[in-house]
Design a protein around this motif. Structure first.
Motif, mmCIF file in Angstrom:
data_model
loop_
_atom_site.group_PDB
_atom_site.id
_atom_site.type_symbol
_atom_site.label_atom_id
_atom_site.label_comp_id
_atom_site.label_asym_id
_atom_site.label_seq_id
_atom_site.Cartn_x
_atom_site.Cartn_y
_atom_site.Cartn_z
ATOM 1 N N LEU A 155 3.312 5.520 5.081
ATOM 2 C CA LEU A 155 4.120 6.599 4.521
ATOM 3 C C LEU A 155 5.196 6.955 5.532
ATOM 4 O O LEU A 155 4.886 7.225 6.690
ATOM 5 C CB LEU A 155 3.240 7.816 4.232
ATOM 6 C CG LEU A 155 3.934 9.074 3.723
ATOM 7 C CD1 LEU A 155 4.442 8.844 2.307
ATOM 8 C CD2 LEU A 155 2.983 10.248 3.746
ATOM 9 N N LEU B 192 6.659 5.145 0.401
ATOM 10 C CA LEU B 192 5.253 4.770 0.421
ATOM 11 C C LEU B 192 5.199 3.251 0.373
ATOM 12 O O LEU B 192 5.632 2.637 -0.599
ATOM 13 C CB LEU B 192 4.525 5.387 -0.774
ATOM 14 C CG LEU B 192 3.043 5.120 -0.891
ATOM 15 C CD1 LEU B 192 2.310 5.593 0.362
ATOM 16 C CD2 LEU B 192 2.481 5.817 -2.110
ATOM 17 N N ARG C 47 3.205 -0.555 0.942
ATOM 18 C CA ARG C 47 1.895 -1.157 0.740
ATOM 19 C C ARG C 47 1.939 -2.629 1.117
ATOM 20 O O ARG C 47 3.004 -3.244 1.109
ATOM 21 C CB ARG C 47 1.472 -1.022 -0.702
ATOM 22 C CG ARG C 47 2.425 -1.731 -1.645
ATOM 23 C CD ARG C 47 1.935 -1.697 -3.059
ATOM 24 N NE ARG C 47 2.973 -2.045 -3.992
ATOM 25 C CZ ARG C 47 3.408 -3.288 -4.234
ATOM 26 N NH1 ARG C 47 2.912 -4.277 -3.551
ATOM 27 N NH2 ARG C 47 4.338 -3.516 -5.126
ATOM 28 N N TYR D 126 -2.280 3.408 -6.174
ATOM 29 C CA TYR D 126 -1.890 4.378 -7.191
ATOM 30 C C TYR D 126 -2.621 5.702 -6.997
ATOM 31 O O TYR D 126 -2.068 6.762 -7.296
ATOM 32 C CB TYR D 126 -2.102 3.797 -8.586
ATOM 33 C CG TYR D 126 -1.226 2.581 -8.789
ATOM 34 C CD1 TYR D 126 0.141 2.725 -8.932
ATOM 35 C CD2 TYR D 126 -1.755 1.303 -8.777
ATOM 36 C CE1 TYR D 126 0.972 1.622 -9.076
ATOM 37 C CE2 TYR D 126 -0.942 0.194 -8.927
ATOM 38 C CZ TYR D 126 0.418 0.357 -9.072
ATOM 39 O OH TYR D 126 1.229 -0.728 -9.206
ATOM 40 N N GLN E 83 -0.666 7.354 -4.290
ATOM 41 C CA GLN E 83 0.570 7.860 -4.862
ATOM 42 C C GLN E 83 0.321 9.210 -5.554
ATOM 43 O O GLN E 83 1.105 10.146 -5.403
ATOM 44 C CB GLN E 83 1.092 6.842 -5.875
ATOM 45 C CG GLN E 83 2.562 6.762 -6.002
ATOM 46 C CD GLN E 83 2.963 5.621 -6.926
ATOM 47 O OE1 GLN E 83 2.179 5.133 -7.738
ATOM 48 N NE2 GLN E 83 4.190 5.196 -6.806
ATOM 49 N N ARG F 215 1.873 12.796 -4.398
ATOM 50 C CA ARG F 215 2.644 13.557 -5.379
ATOM 51 C C ARG F 215 2.075 14.976 -5.513
ATOM 52 O O ARG F 215 2.813 15.957 -5.515
ATOM 53 C CB ARG F 215 2.625 12.860 -6.733
ATOM 54 C CG ARG F 215 3.500 13.555 -7.752
ATOM 55 C CD ARG F 215 3.515 12.847 -9.101
ATOM 56 N NE ARG F 215 4.003 11.484 -8.957
ATOM 57 C CZ ARG F 215 3.304 10.399 -9.337
ATOM 58 N NH1 ARG F 215 2.125 10.535 -9.880
ATOM 59 N NH2 ARG F 215 3.820 9.209 -9.179
ATOM 60 N N SER G 29 8.046 8.842 -9.772
ATOM 61 C CA SER G 29 7.908 7.985 -8.595
ATOM 62 C C SER G 29 8.399 6.595 -8.934
ATOM 63 O O SER G 29 8.472 6.205 -10.093
ATOM 64 C CB SER G 29 6.449 7.938 -8.146
ATOM 65 O OG SER G 29 5.662 7.371 -9.166
ATOM 66 N N LEU H 149 8.473 2.432 -7.059
ATOM 67 C CA LEU H 149 7.952 1.565 -6.012
ATOM 68 C C LEU H 149 9.104 0.998 -5.226
ATOM 69 O O LEU H 149 10.067 0.476 -5.787
ATOM 70 C CB LEU H 149 7.127 0.439 -6.652
ATOM 71 C CG LEU H 149 6.434 -0.507 -5.721
ATOM 72 C CD1 LEU H 149 5.412 0.253 -4.885
ATOM 73 C CD2 LEU H 149 5.720 -1.587 -6.508
#
Length: 191
Positions: free
Chosen positions: A92, A112, A114, A122, A125, A129, A181, A183
């Protein structure tokens, strides 16, 4: 009926090894497969705090309070290196200007990152959030409250901190905000 049941019990003496195996096998499997998830199930979340502000610190604190991840604070270069080496699954990056964006209610991006795509990503996430929404909502309460109190008190910064702590202690409601959001990057690539 009773004689049939009695006969079955007498026959179990002949196959005592099979009965012991039937009782022991579930216990053995529990120890073998139960030990595969060592480490308490917590994954490491690398956090790079480029902003270094009070809102960024609150974000990190609230993620820690979820008790879902082991938090490691690193710089951005080290975060990218550790993710590329697959020593952690998630990273993050709290960008510079995060504090100003939240204070002025502007849109800001939190990166974020990965290394693999799985359900845990998820879930993370969703946690982030929720934490950001909570901080934003609490900060809005503090901002509006400090505007009223500043007419009566000169030291508004200490009032803001005290008010935020009070809101944080007594916070039990759900947050009436929505977020979206997206990716960043593709698997193995960072933008």
């Amino acid at each position: 009926m009773g004689s049939i049941f009695y006969g079955k019990i007498l026959n179990t003496r002949k196959s005592l090894g099979f009965i012991i195996l039937m009782l022991a096998l579930p216990l053995i499997m529990t120890f073998v497969f139960g030990g595969m998830n060592e480490g308490g199930g917590k994954q490491t979340l690398l956090i790079s705090n480029e902003d270094g502000s009070i809102y960024a610190e609150r974000l990190i604190k609230e993620i820690e309070e979820t008790n879902a991840y082991r938090i490691d604070l690193v710089n951005t270069e080290e975060l990218h290196k550790l993710l590329m080496d697959r020593r952690a699954e998630f990273g993050l990056v709290i960008p510079e200007g995060f504090n100003d964006a939240l204070a002025s209610r502007e849109v800001t991006d939190i990166k974020l990152l990965r290394t693999i795509e799985n359900a845990d990503f998820y879930a993370l996430q969703g946690i982030i959030r929720g934490v950001v929404q909570s901080i934003d909502y609490k900060s809005k309460i503090v901002f509006e409250g400090s505007k009223v109190i500043s007419a009566y008190v000169e030291d508004t910064e200490s009032v803001k901190n005290r008010l935020y702590n009070l809101v944080d202690e007594r916070w039990t409601g759900s947050v009436p905000l929505q977020t979206s959001s997206r990716l960043h990057g593709e698997q193995g690539k960072f933008i």
